[in-house]
Design a protein around this motif. Sequence first.
Motif, short mmCIF file in Angstrom:
data_model
loop_
_atom_site.label_atom_id
_atom_site.label_comp_id
_atom_site.label_asym_id
_atom_site.label_seq_id
_atom_site.Cartn_x
_atom_site.Cartn_y
_atom_site.Cartn_z
N VAL A 258 0.84 -1.20 0.00
CA VAL A 258 0.00 0.00 0.00
C VAL A 258 0.87 1.25 0.00
CG1 VAL A 258 -1.75 1.29 1.27
CG2 VAL A 258 -1.91 -1.19 1.13
N GLU A 259 2.00 1.19 0.68
CA GLU A 259 2.93 2.32 0.68
C GLU A 259 3.42 2.64 -0.73
OE1 GLU A 259 7.30 3.54 2.57
OE2 GLU A 259 6.54 1.49 2.73
N ARG A 260 3.73 1.61 -1.50
CA ARG A 260 4.17 1.83 -2.89
C ARG A 260 3.07 2.52 -3.69
NH1 ARG A 260 7.52 -2.83 -2.04
NH2 ARG A 260 5.78 -4.29 -2.23
N LEU A 261 1.82 2.18 -3.40
CA LEU A 261 0.71 2.83 -4.10
C LEU A 261 0.62 4.31 -3.71
CD1 LEU A 261 -1.98 2.57 -5.82
CD2 LEU A 261 -3.11 2.27 -3.62
N ILE A 262 0.75 4.60 -2.42
CA ILE A 262 0.60 5.96 -1.93
C ILE A 262 1.63 6.90 -2.55
CG2 ILE A 262 0.83 7.41 0.14
CD1 ILE A 262 -0.46 5.15 1.72
N PHE A 263 2.85 6.43 -2.69
CA PHE A 263 3.91 7.28 -3.22
C PHE A 263 4.03 7.20 -4.74
CE2 PHE A 263 5.12 6.92 1.21
CZ PHE A 263 5.53 8.21 1.51
N ARG A 264 3.04 6.59 -5.37
CA ARG A 264 3.03 6.52 -6.82
C ARG A 264 2.73 7.90 -7.40
NH1 ARG A 264 -0.98 2.18 -9.23
NH2 ARG A 264 0.36 0.86 -7.93
N PRO A 265 3.49 8.37 -8.37
CA PRO A 265 3.22 9.70 -8.94
C PRO A 265 1.88 9.74 -9.66
CG PRO A 265 4.89 8.54 -10.23
CD PRO A 265 4.66 7.71 -9.00
N ASN A 266 1.26 10.92 -9.62
CA ASN A 266 -0.02 11.16 -10.30
C ASN A 266 -1.17 10.32 -9.77
OD1 ASN A 266 1.34 12.96 -12.08
ND2 ASN A 266 1.94 11.23 -13.37
N LEU A 267 -1.06 9.85 -8.53
CA LEU A 267 -2.16 9.11 -7.92
C LEU A 267 -3.27 10.09 -7.52
CD1 LEU A 267 -3.07 6.28 -6.84
CD2 LEU A 267 -2.15 6.99 -4.63
N LEU A 268 -4.50 9.72 -7.80
CA LEU A 268 -5.63 10.57 -7.43
C LEU A 268 -5.71 10.74 -5.92
CD1 LEU A 268 -8.43 9.17 -9.80
CD2 LEU A 268 -7.12 11.29 -10.08
N ASP A 269 -6.12 11.93 -5.49
CA ASP A 269 -6.25 12.18 -4.05
C ASP A 269 -7.24 11.23 -3.40
OD1 ASP A 269 -4.37 14.15 -4.09
OD2 ASP A 269 -5.77 15.83 -3.94
N ARG A 270 -8.29 10.89 -4.13
CA ARG A 270 -9.28 9.97 -3.58
C ARG A 270 -8.66 8.61 -3.29
NH1 ARG A 270 -12.47 9.62 -7.62
NH2 ARG A 270 -11.65 7.64 -8.36
N ALA A 271 -7.85 8.10 -4.21
CA ALA A 271 -7.20 6.81 -4.02
C ALA A 271 -6.22 6.88 -2.85
CB ALA A 271 -6.46 6.40 -5.29
N LYS A 272 -5.50 7.99 -2.75
CA LYS A 272 -4.57 8.15 -1.63
C LYS A 272 -5.33 8.19 -0.30
CE LYS A 272 -0.90 10.51 -2.27
NZ LYS A 272 0.14 11.55 -2.48
#
Length: 494
Positions: A258-272
């Motif tokens: 999940v951490e890798r997802l959070i720090f993924r560039p251009n991730l939507l704020d909703r997903a974060k």
Amino acid sequence: MKFKDSFQKLTIKPGNKWFEQLPKLTFPKATPNPDVVLTLKSESENLLDSETRLYQKLREIQKNKDFVWAQKILQAGTLSDKISAHTMIIQDSHVYNLKNLETLIGMVNIKGKRECLMAMETVLELFVGDLLLEDRKLRLFSEQPLEHLDEISKGDPAVKKLLKVLWIFEERLKLLYKKFLTNVVAVSHDTIDKTKMKSVSVMSKLLMENCEEEQFLLENIVNKIGDPVPKIGSHACHQLSRVLNQHTNMKTVVVQEVERLIFRPNLLDRAKYYALCFLNQVLLSHEEFALANHLIMIYFGQFKFFVKKGEVNNKIMSALLTGVSRAYPFAKLKSNVIIEQLDAMYRLVHMVDFNISVQALMLIFQVLDSSDSLSDRFYGVLYRKLFDPALGSSSRQACVLNLVYRALKKDEAVVRVKAFVKRLLQVSLYQAQNLQCGILILISELIKLHPNLLETKNCFDADDDSDEHYEDVPDVSHFHCTIKIFQFIINEFK
């Protein structure tokens, strides 16, 4: 020739699960000669193919009613009946009916929605209930102890033949399982929400029930948190929570993914936001301090990112603050590591709305209180926050009063306590009755600690050392009257 006598020619007897006929092996892993692998694999494939043809021929000779019915249904039957027929044939003999399993897996696609949903559920139950091993992952043929084949079989040709057939079957089964997962992931990107949610549920069920391809499954479930459809992301978080409830030892690996997802560039704020909400719901214990430390560093990393960016999302900030406050009691971070992050927290107080700033102040107090180092900066920020116009309409009024009481109870500077009481009295003059009552109760509790707190000569003399001073006006009766009223009400509360 009788069918019973012919049936004995099969190496793998129908009616039993394939791994129940697999001998228990404890030989160490080795890297066999590539030429040996190719030779043995070719022999094994020929054995399995020839026995599969023999099995089909024997079933036709036997003319079993169930088998005959299944063959007719496969040619002209409803979708539900066809899937049931495939299932019955596969369960009769896993080893010799891989083509039926492959047919079911092929139905898992986005072309036919009803067919896809039914096939996904059926193949899921087959793998979980009949095909996957419970104690280990499936192996490729080259991963088997091929160099010890003669030793394992003890020179018995029948045992050697059995191992060859089962080992090549295991490899084919592993490849079919990976194909099934690939199809399920493809379905998870469909445009229909129902099939997407079903595919996420299937992946989480497989992850809960078996360790086969667990990393692949975990990556794709976490990836669905970022789905453009909000309810799909929420559903993925729910399924991950179910996984952790059943397998608590997976907390660290799930958090890392999940951490890798959070720090993924251009991730939507909703997903974060969904990802952070999932993280702050992870249950911790004092033995898991390393995981708590890691979670706090994730949250602080996000704090720095947003503060540096100069733009904050109030919902994300709330999720971050909640996460830190829940993980902090279980963490064992060095004090200087936390103190270094407080500057970002103080800056955050002035960047978010009132309710979130109260959360931030409560967290700062929690950190400072644990180290017995409440600072003047904290009291100054809290003092100014009491005059925020949003206090009157805030849903966190009780939290504000509780924080003020806890902070003043720890404060040894009586002069500062008096200044806070003055500020509270000023604030109460233009607040609703419920907040006024709360302020009065708060002051009454402070008076128990400092009995002379509300004496006029101490509170309103311009010569004291407090932060606020009042000059004399021609008529001060209004202030004296207000103080007397407050004192009267406080005495009534006592």
